[in-house]
Write an enzyme that holds these catalytic residues in place. Sequence first.
Site, PDB file in Angstrom:
ATOM      1  NE  ARG A 121       0.438   3.297   2.204  1.00  0.00           N
ATOM      2  CZ  ARG A 121       1.685   2.871   1.991  1.00  0.00           C
ATOM      3  NH1 ARG A 121       1.991   2.268   0.872  1.00  0.00           N
ATOM      4  NH2 ARG A 121       2.617   3.049   2.916  1.00  0.00           N
ATOM      5  CG  ASN A 129      -0.153  -5.559   7.839  1.00  0.00           C
ATOM      6  OD1 ASN A 129       0.167  -6.448   7.039  1.00  0.00           O
ATOM      7  ND2 ASN A 129      -0.408  -4.314   7.430  1.00  0.00           N
ATOM      8  CB  SER A 146       8.507 -11.717   4.584  1.00  0.00           C
ATOM      9  OG  SER A 146       8.977 -11.914   3.262  1.00  0.00           O
ATOM     10  CE1 TYR A 191       9.973  -6.352   4.628  1.00  0.00           C
ATOM     11  CE2 TYR A 191      10.616  -8.395   3.565  1.00  0.00           C
ATOM     12  CZ  TYR A 191       9.630  -7.531   3.987  1.00  0.00           C
ATOM     13  OH  TYR A 191       8.306  -7.841   3.786  1.00  0.00           O
TER      14      TYR A 191
HETATM   15  P1  NAP Z   1       2.436  -1.396   2.052  1.00  0.00           P
HETATM   16  O1  NAP Z   1       1.445  -1.492   0.954  1.00  0.00           O
HETATM   17  O2  NAP Z   1       3.685  -0.610   1.834  1.00  0.00           O
HETATM   18  O3  NAP Z   1       1.673  -0.839   3.374  1.00  0.00           O
HETATM   19  C1  NAP Z   1       2.393  -0.693   4.567  1.00  0.00           C
HETATM   20  C2  NAP Z   1       1.453  -0.332   5.694  1.00  0.00           C
HETATM   21  O4  NAP Z   1       2.239  -0.222   6.908  1.00  0.00           O
HETATM   22  C3  NAP Z   1       0.778   1.023   5.489  1.00  0.00           C
HETATM   23  O5  NAP Z   1      -0.515   0.974   6.049  1.00  0.00           O
HETATM   24  C4  NAP Z   1       1.676   1.960   6.309  1.00  0.00           C
HETATM   25  O6  NAP Z   1       1.023   3.125   6.789  1.00  0.00           O
HETATM   26  C5  NAP Z   1       2.020   1.052   7.479  1.00  0.00           C
HETATM   27  N1  NAP Z   1       3.203   1.508   8.208  1.00  0.00           N
HETATM   28  C6  NAP Z   1       4.461   1.682   7.743  1.00  0.00           C
HETATM   29  N2  NAP Z   1       5.262   2.122   8.739  1.00  0.00           N
HETATM   30  C7  NAP Z   1       4.489   2.230   9.845  1.00  0.00           C
HETATM   31  C8  NAP Z   1       4.720   2.637  11.181  1.00  0.00           C
HETATM   32  N3  NAP Z   1       5.919   3.047  11.588  1.00  0.00           N
HETATM   33  N4  NAP Z   1       3.682   2.624  12.054  1.00  0.00           N
HETATM   34  C9  NAP Z   1       2.448   2.234  11.652  1.00  0.00           C
HETATM   35  N5  NAP Z   1       2.162   1.847  10.403  1.00  0.00           N
HETATM   36  C10 NAP Z   1       3.164   1.849   9.509  1.00  0.00           C
HETATM   37  O7  NAP Z   1       2.924  -2.843   2.514  1.00  0.00           O
HETATM   38  P2  NAP Z   1       2.267  -4.283   2.292  1.00  0.00           P
HETATM   39  O8  NAP Z   1       2.850  -4.862   1.073  1.00  0.00           O
HETATM   40  O9  NAP Z   1       0.797  -4.215   2.452  1.00  0.00           O
HETATM   41  O10 NAP Z   1       2.914  -5.069   3.532  1.00  0.00           O
HETATM   42  C11 NAP Z   1       2.214  -5.309   4.747  1.00  0.00           C
HETATM   43  C12 NAP Z   1       3.050  -6.258   5.586  1.00  0.00           C
HETATM   44  O11 NAP Z   1       3.240  -7.478   4.877  1.00  0.00           O
HETATM   45  C13 NAP Z   1       4.459  -5.736   5.904  1.00  0.00           C
HETATM   46  O12 NAP Z   1       4.842  -6.132   7.201  1.00  0.00           O
HETATM   47  C14 NAP Z   1       5.313  -6.432   4.865  1.00  0.00           C
HETATM   48  O13 NAP Z   1       6.657  -6.556   5.277  1.00  0.00           O
HETATM   49  C15 NAP Z   1       4.618  -7.768   4.777  1.00  0.00           C
HETATM   50  N6  NAP Z   1       4.893  -8.484   3.519  1.00  0.00           N
HETATM   51  C16 NAP Z   1       4.536  -7.968   2.326  1.00  0.00           C
HETATM   52  C17 NAP Z   1       4.836  -8.689   1.157  1.00  0.00           C
HETATM   53  C18 NAP Z   1       4.469  -8.180  -0.211  1.00  0.00           C
HETATM   54  O14 NAP Z   1       4.840  -8.847  -1.193  1.00  0.00           O
HETATM   55  N7  NAP Z   1       3.784  -7.091  -0.361  1.00  0.00           N
HETATM   56  C19 NAP Z   1       5.472  -9.919   1.251  1.00  0.00           C
HETATM   57  C20 NAP Z   1       5.806 -10.409   2.491  1.00  0.00           C
HETATM   58  C21 NAP Z   1       5.510  -9.698   3.631  1.00  0.00           C
HETATM   59  P3  NAP Z   1       0.996   4.505   5.902  1.00  0.00           P
HETATM   60  O15 NAP Z   1      -0.033   4.261   4.830  1.00  0.00           O
HETATM   61  O16 NAP Z   1       0.600   5.544   6.877  1.00  0.00           O
HETATM   62  O17 NAP Z   1       2.369   4.683   5.346  1.00  0.00           O
END
Ligand code: NAP
Length: 250
Positions: free
Chosen positions: A16, A93, A145, A158
């Site tokens: 995702r 990621n 982040s 976080y």
């Molecule tokens: P997201 O849409 O919630 O997706 C999270 C992904 O991580 C999913 O594929 C999920 O798998 C996987 N995941 C969660 N726990 C896991 C585990 N224990 N082992 C393996 N996979 C796991 O998050 P996102 O927004 O794309 O974020 C991706 C990364 O970017 C994260 O590290 C987040 O902290 C960072 N980030 C995001 C933002 C933002 O604004 N969105 C900003 C800064 C940094 P499932 O589908 O199986 O749950």
Amino acid sequence: MALLENKTVLITGGSRGIGASIVRRLASEGATIAFTYVSEGSEAASQALVEELSATGTQIKAYKSDAASFQEAEQLVQSVMADFGKMDVLINNAGITKDTLMLRMTEQQWDDVINVNLKSVFNLTKHAMRPMLKAQSGSIINMSSVVGVFGNAGQANYAASKAGIIGFTKSIAKEVGSRQIRCNAIAPGFIETDMTHVLDEKTKEMFLTNIPMKRLGTGEEVANAALFLASDLSKYITGQVLSVCGGLNT
Ligand code: NAP
């Protein structure tokens, strides 16, 4: 020639959000893709992504693997090596949030976020290091982040995990630079995914006020930074934190 031809990439959390955008973007540049997910509920979406990209000729496989588990990370790297024979790029990621103010934060909320966001980076890097050292090349990209750079009320767990990733990234860059293995971090700002959909309107407005570009970012915009750091375009870049945040971290 495509930027990632003959490169095999392992991406954690590719089912995702930003991870899925990275999977698609890197595949479009010829990469062979191994990606993970952890929840049963993401099995169908992961298989759909595999089918979508297989149809365009990408070699790709999804693995159910908990990045927070040292043993599962070891098995995952072994499986990817058995399936594809090499690992040129590792993208850490996978991440979660469990936001709350410090007075209310439980030990479980602290441990969960540190284990999934930070310990996972150790787990995967530790096991991917051997094949990369053998190849005397590699690129490791860790998803930090902007919150890891400047903190955020209600996100101490976080922010600590994401700041920890930055220290880890710089240390690994110094440790294995001489073997031509690079290690960089990406610090996204406020990106439209499931993770940010759950935020209330007030928090979103507060972020938007502070973003010079006055909009949220997209997964594709983060994926383009990952492509740059994964490819030889960034061959002499290591130990750096690349912000993708519309100027928020300015
Ligand atoms: P997201 O849409 O919630 O997706 C999270 C992904 O991580 C999913 O594929 C999920 O798998 C996987 N995941 C969660 N726990 C896991 C585990 N224990 N082992 C393996 N996979 C796991 O998050 P996102 O927004 O794309 O974020 C991706 C990364 O970017 C994260 O590290 C987040 O902290 C960072 N980030 C995001 C933002 C933002 O604004 N969105 C900003 C800064 C940094 P499932 O589908 O199986 O749950």
